[in-house]
Design an enzyme around this catalytic site. Structure first.
Site, PDB file in Angstrom:
ATOM      1  N   ASP A  94       0.809  -1.219   0.000  1.00  0.00           N
ATOM      2  CA  ASP A  94       0.000   0.000   0.000  1.00  0.00           C
ATOM      3  C   ASP A  94       0.845   1.274   0.000  1.00  0.00           C
ATOM      4  O   ASP A  94       0.401   2.310  -0.503  1.00  0.00           O
ATOM      5  CB  ASP A  94      -0.903   0.045   1.247  1.00  0.00           C
ATOM      6  CG  ASP A  94      -2.120  -0.859   1.116  1.00  0.00           C
ATOM      7  OD1 ASP A  94      -2.170  -1.662   0.177  1.00  0.00           O
ATOM      8  OD2 ASP A  94      -3.021  -0.753   1.974  1.00  0.00           O
TER       9      ASP A  94
ATOM     10  N   HIS B  65     -18.821 -29.165 -13.956  1.00  0.00           N
ATOM     11  CA  HIS B  65     -20.281 -28.959 -13.931  1.00  0.00           C
ATOM     12  C   HIS B  65     -20.860 -29.719 -12.746  1.00  0.00           C
ATOM     13  O   HIS B  65     -20.444 -30.844 -12.508  1.00  0.00           O
ATOM     14  CB  HIS B  65     -20.890 -29.461 -15.237  1.00  0.00           C
ATOM     15  CG  HIS B  65     -22.377 -29.338 -15.263  1.00  0.00           C
ATOM     16  ND1 HIS B  65     -23.001 -28.142 -15.528  1.00  0.00           N
ATOM     17  CD2 HIS B  65     -23.363 -30.253 -14.998  1.00  0.00           C
ATOM     18  CE1 HIS B  65     -24.315 -28.319 -15.464  1.00  0.00           C
ATOM     19  NE2 HIS B  65     -24.559 -29.588 -15.138  1.00  0.00           N
TER      20      HIS B  65
HETATM   21  P1  FAD Z   1      -0.294  -3.040   5.900  1.00  0.00           P
HETATM   22  O1  FAD Z   1      -1.085  -4.275   5.966  1.00  0.00           O
HETATM   23  O2  FAD Z   1      -0.969  -1.761   6.205  1.00  0.00           O
HETATM   24  O3  FAD Z   1       0.910  -3.252   6.905  1.00  0.00           O
HETATM   25  C1  FAD Z   1       1.829  -2.239   7.169  1.00  0.00           C
HETATM   26  C2  FAD Z   1       2.420  -2.503   8.524  1.00  0.00           C
HETATM   27  O4  FAD Z   1       3.535  -1.651   8.714  1.00  0.00           O
HETATM   28  C3  FAD Z   1       1.460  -2.209   9.669  1.00  0.00           C
HETATM   29  O5  FAD Z   1       1.290  -3.356  10.474  1.00  0.00           O
HETATM   30  C4  FAD Z   1       2.134  -1.081  10.441  1.00  0.00           C
HETATM   31  O6  FAD Z   1       1.955  -1.188  11.843  1.00  0.00           O
HETATM   32  C5  FAD Z   1       3.592  -1.276  10.064  1.00  0.00           C
HETATM   33  N1  FAD Z   1       4.404  -0.063  10.145  1.00  0.00           N
HETATM   34  C6  FAD Z   1       4.173   1.135   9.565  1.00  0.00           C
HETATM   35  N2  FAD Z   1       5.181   1.993   9.828  1.00  0.00           N
HETATM   36  C7  FAD Z   1       6.063   1.302  10.581  1.00  0.00           C
HETATM   37  C8  FAD Z   1       7.304   1.651  11.177  1.00  0.00           C
HETATM   38  N3  FAD Z   1       7.854   2.852  11.025  1.00  0.00           N
HETATM   39  N4  FAD Z   1       7.958   0.710  11.890  1.00  0.00           N
HETATM   40  C9  FAD Z   1       7.414  -0.529  12.065  1.00  0.00           C
HETATM   41  N5  FAD Z   1       6.255  -0.908  11.526  1.00  0.00           N
HETATM   42  C10 FAD Z   1       5.587   0.000  10.793  1.00  0.00           C
HETATM   43  N6  FAD Z   1      -7.378  -6.015   0.689  1.00  0.00           N
HETATM   44  C11 FAD Z   1      -7.672  -7.118  -0.009  1.00  0.00           C
HETATM   45  O7  FAD Z   1      -6.902  -7.502  -0.882  1.00  0.00           O
HETATM   46  N7  FAD Z   1      -8.822  -7.820   0.230  1.00  0.00           N
HETATM   47  C12 FAD Z   1      -9.719  -7.432   1.163  1.00  0.00           C
HETATM   48  O8  FAD Z   1     -10.735  -8.073   1.371  1.00  0.00           O
HETATM   49  C13 FAD Z   1      -9.438  -6.262   1.914  1.00  0.00           C
HETATM   50  N8  FAD Z   1     -10.298  -5.829   2.854  1.00  0.00           N
HETATM   51  C14 FAD Z   1      -9.981  -4.730   3.589  1.00  0.00           C
HETATM   52  C15 FAD Z   1     -10.890  -4.291   4.545  1.00  0.00           C
HETATM   53  C16 FAD Z   1     -10.603  -3.166   5.309  1.00  0.00           C
HETATM   54  C17 FAD Z   1     -11.589  -2.721   6.347  1.00  0.00           C
HETATM   55  C18 FAD Z   1      -9.371  -2.489   5.117  1.00  0.00           C
HETATM   56  C19 FAD Z   1      -9.017  -1.305   5.961  1.00  0.00           C
HETATM   57  C20 FAD Z   1      -8.462  -2.912   4.173  1.00  0.00           C
HETATM   58  C21 FAD Z   1      -8.769  -4.024   3.383  1.00  0.00           C
HETATM   59  N9  FAD Z   1      -7.903  -4.473   2.382  1.00  0.00           N
HETATM   60  C22 FAD Z   1      -8.229  -5.578   1.648  1.00  0.00           C
HETATM   61  C23 FAD Z   1      -6.636  -3.778   2.079  1.00  0.00           C
HETATM   62  C24 FAD Z   1      -5.455  -4.541   2.701  1.00  0.00           C
HETATM   63  O9  FAD Z   1      -5.649  -4.617   4.078  1.00  0.00           O
HETATM   64  C25 FAD Z   1      -4.164  -3.829   2.363  1.00  0.00           C
HETATM   65  O10 FAD Z   1      -4.060  -3.678   0.971  1.00  0.00           O
HETATM   66  C26 FAD Z   1      -2.965  -4.615   2.859  1.00  0.00           C
HETATM   67  O11 FAD Z   1      -3.008  -4.779   4.250  1.00  0.00           O
HETATM   68  C27 FAD Z   1      -1.663  -3.908   2.458  1.00  0.00           C
HETATM   69  O12 FAD Z   1      -0.581  -4.601   2.960  1.00  0.00           O
HETATM   70  P2  FAD Z   1       0.783  -3.824   3.307  1.00  0.00           P
HETATM   71  O13 FAD Z   1       1.726  -4.867   3.755  1.00  0.00           O
HETATM   72  O14 FAD Z   1       1.163  -2.952   2.200  1.00  0.00           O
HETATM   73  O15 FAD Z   1       0.407  -2.845   4.506  1.00  0.00           O
END
Ligand code: FAD
Length: 458
Positions: free
Chosen positions: A305, A443
């Site tokens: 993200d 199917h």
């Molecule tokens: P994240 O999962 O956001 O993880 C980033 C991590 O980095 C966090 O745990 C944070 O604490 C940590 N962090 C940040 N800065 C620091 C730092 N300086 N030091 C240490 N740690 C740090 N996606 C789907 O594909 N399917 C779904 O059904 C879906 N449903 C969702 C429903 C909701 C309500 C929400 C909010 C999101 C949903 N998503 C879904 C989106 C999905 O959650 C994200 O796309 C995904 O989590 C991204 O992964 P990531 O590893 O990039 O970031």
């Protein structure tokens, strides 16, 4: 100073999958996570929402079972028990991720990571001292956070919550107002409506879920029973649980609610961990990366993200693998690159929607001549047997007119989420109408309708 091969900041899907893959390749990895392993997806996103949606579906199935010959009088749900089940699922899966990382030899630390530059990361453990770690490669996977728009009356409003807050409410609100008709707003609106809340969604655009094909979005919208949509309306102010909004024509109205969900989108987390200070190239959308997930800083990759490219967990997974391949290629330039043309998306709920590839509107905007066909899911015996004859559902398929290459598949209805991977494979592998016609599908299944729609193209 502790030395590693790779340091990963952020333990969500992007970060933990990168750690797992690097660990499997026998690299020495440090995974830094400041909150909970699993990130947004596992703790407050994909998994808790789908667990609650599963409970709501079970409730509705029991309530509406009579037409299938199953009577369950006096069916009720217990929100506290649903929450307990959600917590159990999240905790077990989180432990599963931790166990996998451990098995791969990944070192995990709970703390705040900060990019210092020159291959160095400072890790500050809560209540402890900061320690500097060093590695040849650093992966930024800090994810995203909910956007709270500057609408008067929203900030410090005890009745306003984001998705994380809504998932933890002590009881199901009688009336829920949702600001934003994107995927998160729509999923949560459908969930709470299924549990009896009166739900009103206020959306600025003319239709919900902007990335859906314009023919299918209204089908999903109409399927969301118990949800009232105010489309083309802009929220102007929130007072307690009252959401004031104005239509394009300038008419003002308001939605009265016990709780207001703010669901206008998410923003990449690019501040607070030294990225700007280290000179990382940032666009308004997130960290700028190339097709191998490299940033402008040598030895620094970014995945998930934080890049602002797709904001989906499965894209984060794939980005992690691409970055890992590049790191393992050790400067050789991996041929494993990120492609976005076949990233599937899903809207989960009592009725699902999913799609991959171009919408018809995108094809038109690109000037790409396509042929299209839409077939009702009632063409599937399995769909009718399991959902009845009035349930909404359709598959729309598009193929490039000249080459016959499948360029878009869009589904509304039960099982859409489980069918769409096959559609993604068709598009990623650049299969043509002729190729798909020669596939044999099981199917009776609902996925057969994709093949039926392809036959309708000619
Ligand atoms: P994240 O999962 O956001 O993880 C980033 C991590 O980095 C966090 O745990 C944070 O604490 C940590 N962090 C940040 N800065 C620091 C730092 N300086 N030091 C240490 N740690 C740090 N996606 C789907 O594909 N399917 C779904 O059904 C879906 N449903 C969702 C429903 C909701 C309500 C929400 C909010 C999101 C949903 N998503 C879904 C989106 C999905 O959650 C994200 O796309 C995904 O989590 C991204 O992964 P990531 O590893 O990039 O970031």
């Amino acid at each position: 100073m502790a030395e590693h091969d790779v340091i990963i900041i952020g333990g969500g899907p992007g970060g933990y999958l990168a750690a797992e893959r690097l660990g499997a390749a026998k690299r020495k990895v440090l995974l830094v996570e400041r909150a909970s392993l699993g990130g947004t997806c596992l703790n407050v996103g994909c998994i808790p929402t789908k667990t609650l949606i599963a409970s709501a579906k079970t409730y509705l199935h029991a309530k509406e079972g009579e037409r299938f010959g199953v009577r369950a009088p006096g069916v009720s749900f217990d929100w506290a028990a649903m929450q307990a089940w959600k917590r159990e699922v999240v905790e077990k899966l989180r432990n599963g991720v931790a166990a996998k990382e451990k098995a791969r030899g990944v070192a995990m630390v709970g703390g705040e990571g900060r990019l210092l530059g020159r291959g160095e990361v400072e890790v500050r453990v809560a209540g402890g001292a900061a320690e500097v770690h060093r590695a040849r490669a650093i992966i930024l996977a800090t994810g995203s956070a909910p956007v709270w728009p500057p609408i008067p009356g929203l900030k410090d409003n005890a009745r306003a919550v984001d998705s994380t807050g809504l998932l933890e409410v002590a009881e199901v609100p009688r009336r829920l107002a949702v600001i934003g008709g994107g995927v998160i707003g729509v999923e949560l609106a459908g969930l709470f409506a299924a549990l009896g809340s009166q739900v009103e969604v206020v959306e600025m655009m003319e239709e919900i879920v902007p990335f859906m094909d314009r023919e299918q979005a209204p089908v999903l919208r109409r399927a969301l029973k118990g949800v009232t949509f105010r489309l083309g309306c802009r929220v102007t102010q929130v007072e307690g649980g009252t959401v004031h909004y104005a239509s394009k024509e300038g008419t003002s109205a308001r939605a009265e609610a016990d709780l207001v969900l703010v669901a206008v989108g998410r923003r990449p987390v690019v501040d607070g961990f030294g990225a700007r200070e280290a000179g990382l190239d940032l666009s308004p959308g997130g960290v700028v990366v190339d097709e191998r997930m490299r940033t402008n800083l040598p030895g620094v990759w970014a995945v998930g993200d934080v890049t602002g490219k797709s904001l989906l967990a499965h894209t984060a997974y794939r980005m992690a693998e691409v970055a890992v391949a590049d790191i393992l290629a050790a400067g050789g330039g991996s041929r494993n690159v990120m492609r976005y043309q076949a990233v599937p998306w899903v809207v989960y709920g009592m009725t699902e929607a999913a799609g991959v590839g171009l919408t018809e509107q995108e094809a038109i905007a690109r000037g790409l001549p396509v042929k299209k066909a839409t077939v009702s899911l009632k063409a599937s015996g399995r769909f009718c047997a399991e959902n009845g004859f009035s349930a909404p559902g359709a598959v729309k398929v598009m193929a490039e007119r000249e080459s016959g290459r499948v360029v878009g598949v869009h589904l509304v209805g039960a099982y859409a989420s489980e069918i769409v991977w096959g559609a993604a494979a068709l598009i990623e592998q650049e299969l043509t109408v002729r190729d798909v016609k020669e596939l044999i599908l099981p199917h009776p299944t609902v996925c057969e309708v994709v093949r039926d729609a392809v036959w309708e193209l000619e």
